[in-house]
Design an enzyme around this catalytic site. Structure first.
Site, PDB file in Angstrom:
ATOM      1  N   ASN A 176      -1.395   0.828   2.165  1.00  0.00           N
ATOM      2  CA  ASN A 176      -2.050   2.077   1.725  1.00  0.00           C
ATOM      3  C   ASN A 176      -2.875   2.677   2.856  1.00  0.00           C
ATOM      4  OD1 ASN A 176      -1.613   2.475  -1.347  1.00  0.00           O
ATOM      5  ND2 ASN A 176      -1.959   0.280  -1.088  1.00  0.00           N
ATOM      6  N   HIS A 204      -5.901  -5.045  11.155  1.00  0.00           N
ATOM      7  CA  HIS A 204      -5.393  -3.676  11.335  1.00  0.00           C
ATOM      8  C   HIS A 204      -5.859  -3.154  12.685  1.00  0.00           C
ATOM      9  CE1 HIS A 204      -4.308  -3.570   7.105  1.00  0.00           C
ATOM     10  NE2 HIS A 204      -5.543  -3.869   6.771  1.00  0.00           N
TER      11      HIS A 204
HETATM   12  N1  LIG Z   1      -6.760   1.821   0.416  1.00  0.00           N
HETATM   13  C1  LIG Z   1      -6.959   0.579   0.830  1.00  0.00           C
HETATM   14  O1  LIG Z   1      -7.545   0.343   1.881  1.00  0.00           O
HETATM   15  C2  LIG Z   1      -6.477  -0.555  -0.004  1.00  0.00           C
HETATM   16  C3  LIG Z   1      -5.806  -0.340  -1.172  1.00  0.00           C
HETATM   17  N2  LIG Z   1      -5.402  -1.376  -1.956  1.00  0.00           N
HETATM   18  C4  LIG Z   1      -4.722  -1.057  -3.203  1.00  0.00           C
HETATM   19  O2  LIG Z   1      -5.700  -1.033  -4.253  1.00  0.00           O
HETATM   20  C5  LIG Z   1      -5.062  -1.350  -5.502  1.00  0.00           C
HETATM   21  C6  LIG Z   1      -5.852  -2.453  -6.222  1.00  0.00           C
HETATM   22  O3  LIG Z   1      -5.831  -3.641  -5.436  1.00  0.00           O
HETATM   23  P1  LIG Z   1      -6.236  -5.054  -6.080  1.00  0.00           P
HETATM   24  O4  LIG Z   1      -7.494  -4.930  -6.848  1.00  0.00           O
HETATM   25  O5  LIG Z   1      -6.126  -6.070  -5.020  1.00  0.00           O
HETATM   26  O6  LIG Z   1      -5.005  -5.240  -7.113  1.00  0.00           O
HETATM   27  P2  LIG Z   1      -4.890  -6.264  -8.318  1.00  0.00           P
HETATM   28  O7  LIG Z   1      -3.435  -6.465  -8.538  1.00  0.00           O
HETATM   29  O8  LIG Z   1      -5.753  -7.443  -8.094  1.00  0.00           O
HETATM   30  O9  LIG Z   1      -5.517  -5.474  -9.567  1.00  0.00           O
HETATM   31  C7  LIG Z   1      -4.960  -4.299 -10.079  1.00  0.00           C
HETATM   32  C8  LIG Z   1      -5.050  -4.349 -11.597  1.00  0.00           C
HETATM   33  O10 LIG Z   1      -4.695  -3.067 -12.113  1.00  0.00           O
HETATM   34  C9  LIG Z   1      -3.652  -3.234 -13.097  1.00  0.00           C
HETATM   35  N3  LIG Z   1      -2.819  -2.041 -13.140  1.00  0.00           N
HETATM   36  C10 LIG Z   1      -1.826  -1.667 -12.281  1.00  0.00           C
HETATM   37  N4  LIG Z   1      -1.269  -0.524 -12.672  1.00  0.00           N
HETATM   38  C11 LIG Z   1      -1.900  -0.136 -13.804  1.00  0.00           C
HETATM   39  C12 LIG Z   1      -1.749   0.966 -14.696  1.00  0.00           C
HETATM   40  N5  LIG Z   1      -0.794   1.894 -14.491  1.00  0.00           N
HETATM   41  N6  LIG Z   1      -2.569   1.046 -15.755  1.00  0.00           N
HETATM   42  C13 LIG Z   1      -3.505   0.103 -15.996  1.00  0.00           C
HETATM   43  N7  LIG Z   1      -3.690  -0.996 -15.206  1.00  0.00           N
HETATM   44  C14 LIG Z   1      -2.889  -1.106 -14.108  1.00  0.00           C
HETATM   45  C15 LIG Z   1      -2.906  -4.441 -12.589  1.00  0.00           C
HETATM   46  O11 LIG Z   1      -2.036  -4.987 -13.560  1.00  0.00           O
HETATM   47  P3  LIG Z   1      -0.648  -5.704 -13.028  1.00  0.00           P
HETATM   48  O12 LIG Z   1      -1.080  -7.025 -12.463  1.00  0.00           O
HETATM   49  O13 LIG Z   1       0.183  -5.790 -14.245  1.00  0.00           O
HETATM   50  O14 LIG Z   1      -0.069  -4.778 -11.973  1.00  0.00           O
HETATM   51  C16 LIG Z   1      -4.059  -5.352 -12.215  1.00  0.00           C
HETATM   52  O15 LIG Z   1      -4.627  -5.976 -13.341  1.00  0.00           O
HETATM   53  C17 LIG Z   1      -3.619  -1.754  -5.151  1.00  0.00           C
HETATM   54  O16 LIG Z   1      -2.765  -0.646  -5.340  1.00  0.00           O
HETATM   55  C18 LIG Z   1      -3.714  -2.096  -3.659  1.00  0.00           C
HETATM   56  O17 LIG Z   1      -2.478  -1.967  -3.009  1.00  0.00           O
HETATM   57  C19 LIG Z   1      -5.690  -2.663  -1.615  1.00  0.00           C
HETATM   58  C20 LIG Z   1      -6.355  -2.925  -0.446  1.00  0.00           C
HETATM   59  C21 LIG Z   1      -6.774  -1.904   0.473  1.00  0.00           C
HETATM   60  O1  LIG Z   2      -6.369  -4.645   2.266  1.00  0.00           O
HETATM   61  C1  LIG Z   2      -5.743  -4.406   3.313  1.00  0.00           C
HETATM   62  O2  LIG Z   2      -5.942  -5.023   4.366  1.00  0.00           O
HETATM   63  C2  LIG Z   2      -4.774  -3.268   3.368  1.00  0.00           C
HETATM   64  C3  LIG Z   2      -3.927  -3.112   2.207  1.00  0.00           C
HETATM   65  O3  LIG Z   2      -3.609  -4.037   1.483  1.00  0.00           O
HETATM   66  C4  LIG Z   2      -3.420  -1.766   1.913  1.00  0.00           C
HETATM   67  O4  LIG Z   2      -3.752  -0.839   2.655  1.00  0.00           O
HETATM   68  O5  LIG Z   2      -2.695  -1.596   0.928  1.00  0.00           O
END
Ligand SMILES: NC(=O)C1=CN([C@@H]2O[C@H](COP(=O)(O)OP(=O)(O)OC[C@H]3O[C@@H](n4cnc5c(N)ncnc54)[C@H](OP(=O)(O)O)[C@@H]3O)[C@@H](O)[C@H]2O)C=CC1
Ligand SMILES: O=C([O-])CC(=O)C(=O)O
Length: 253
Positions: A176, A204
């Site tokens: 992301n 990164h």
């Molecule tokens: N911008 C950045 O720098 C970063 C972004 N991210 C992103 O942030 C997001 C969250 O990460 P993280 O907390 O580790 O993820 P997790 O998988 O630990 O938690 C996400 C939760 O949200 C639920 N979920 C997913 N889709 C939906 C939906 N449509 N409606 C309701 N609940 C939903 C998941 O269920 P289920 O397990 O069923 O999917 C899970 O319980 C991810 O998309 C990740 O890729 C992460 C790191 C860095």
């Molecule tokens: O948490 C990170 O290092 C980056 C990541 O997963 C994302 O950007 O989706």
């Protein structure tokens, strides 16, 4: 006091809950796994929403999405239309022009803001000068332990080299940040995604070159407790963003 609704009750939500400062109150949480919402809400004294309609009806000012790209696509517009700012971590949802423009139009209609936090990166602040002054190179080189991608690898291995938009399509839970870097600079980032069994941290490397000069920033992120793909920094960065919303002194571009 900034009141927040958390969409997604996984790793990032747990870290946000654990580290929230006193000026942030998490009023409502929602996850498609009801037990995750109940558990987090219990720890926070927040409302556990068991479906999205309940989450929409709850009382909070800023929605924080920490769920998935699908969650942003399905719910982002409704949250903005309801008059809340939306902080979006699953930035991959903004990679393609059409869904991004739909969300931006919703924000404009409602007079609200769609915010992309710096997440797991440093340096997005001044990367924005790319929209003012030409950049000739925008590169993100990401290296994660193989388990972060559910892989096993005996040696450092290049999984992908190419444009950010294609990389997030193939690895929607891991890059992301590449889309965030592209949006910040106004130029689609080139991405290298590596796995390396010798690294413990999500690393990164941001490389920018342009009329301003050149910079290389390397972040060695500790992974979050339950999801090795997700860096702790991403959750902390959301709290820093939220804290600034009511701050009369804002530092950083
Ligand atoms: N911008 C950045 O720098 C970063 C972004 N991210 C992103 O942030 C997001 C969250 O990460 P993280 O907390 O580790 O993820 P997790 O998988 O630990 O938690 C996400 C939760 O949200 C639920 N979920 C997913 N889709 C939906 C939906 N449509 N409606 C309701 N609940 C939903 C998941 O269920 P289920 O397990 O069923 O999917 C899970 O319980 C991810 O998309 C990740 O890729 C992460 C790191 C860095
Ligand atoms: O948490 C990170 O290092 C980056 C990541 O997963 C994302 O950007 O989706």
């Amino acid at each position: 006091m900034i009141t927040v609704g958390l969409l997604g009750c996984g790793n990032i939500a747990g870290l946000i809950a654990a580290h929230r400062p006193g000026n942030i109150r998490i009023a409502a949480v929602y996850d498609r796994h009801v037990e995750r919402a109940d558990d987090l809400a219990g720890r926070l004294g927040a409302l556990a929403c068991h479906d999205f309609n309940e989450f929409m009806a709850a009382d909070y000012r800023v929605a924080v999405e920490a769920a998935s790209i699908g969650a942003v696509v399905d719910h982002g517009e409704a949250l903005l239309d309801s008059g809340r700012d939306l902080v979006c971590l699953s930035v991959g949802a903004l990679a393609d022009t059409a869904p991004r423009e739909r969300l931006v139009a919703a924000a404009r209609r409602a007079g609200r803001v769609l915010r992309v936090p710096s997440g797991a990166l440093f340096g997005l602040d001044n990367a924005k000068v790319g929209r003012i002054s030409r950049l000739t190179r925008v590169l993100l080189r990401t290296t994660k332990p193989p388990r972060a991608l559910g892989l096993e690898a005996g040696a450092r291995q290049l999984l992908f080299r190419g444009a950010a938009g294609e990389c997030i399509r193939r690895y929607p839970k891991n890059v992301n940040v590449a889309v965030a870097l592209s949006l910040a600079t106004g130029r689609e980032a080139e991405v290298e995604l590596w796995v390396d069994p010798a690294v413990e941290r999500n690393t990164h490397e941001v490389v920018l070159e342009g009329e301003f000069g050149a910079v290389v920033i390397t972040v060695h992120n500790l992974p979050s407790p339950d999801n090795p793909a997700t860096s702790r920094l991403a959750a902390l960065s959301v709290l820093a963003l939220l804290s600034d919303l009511d701050n009369p002194l804002v530092v950083g571009t």
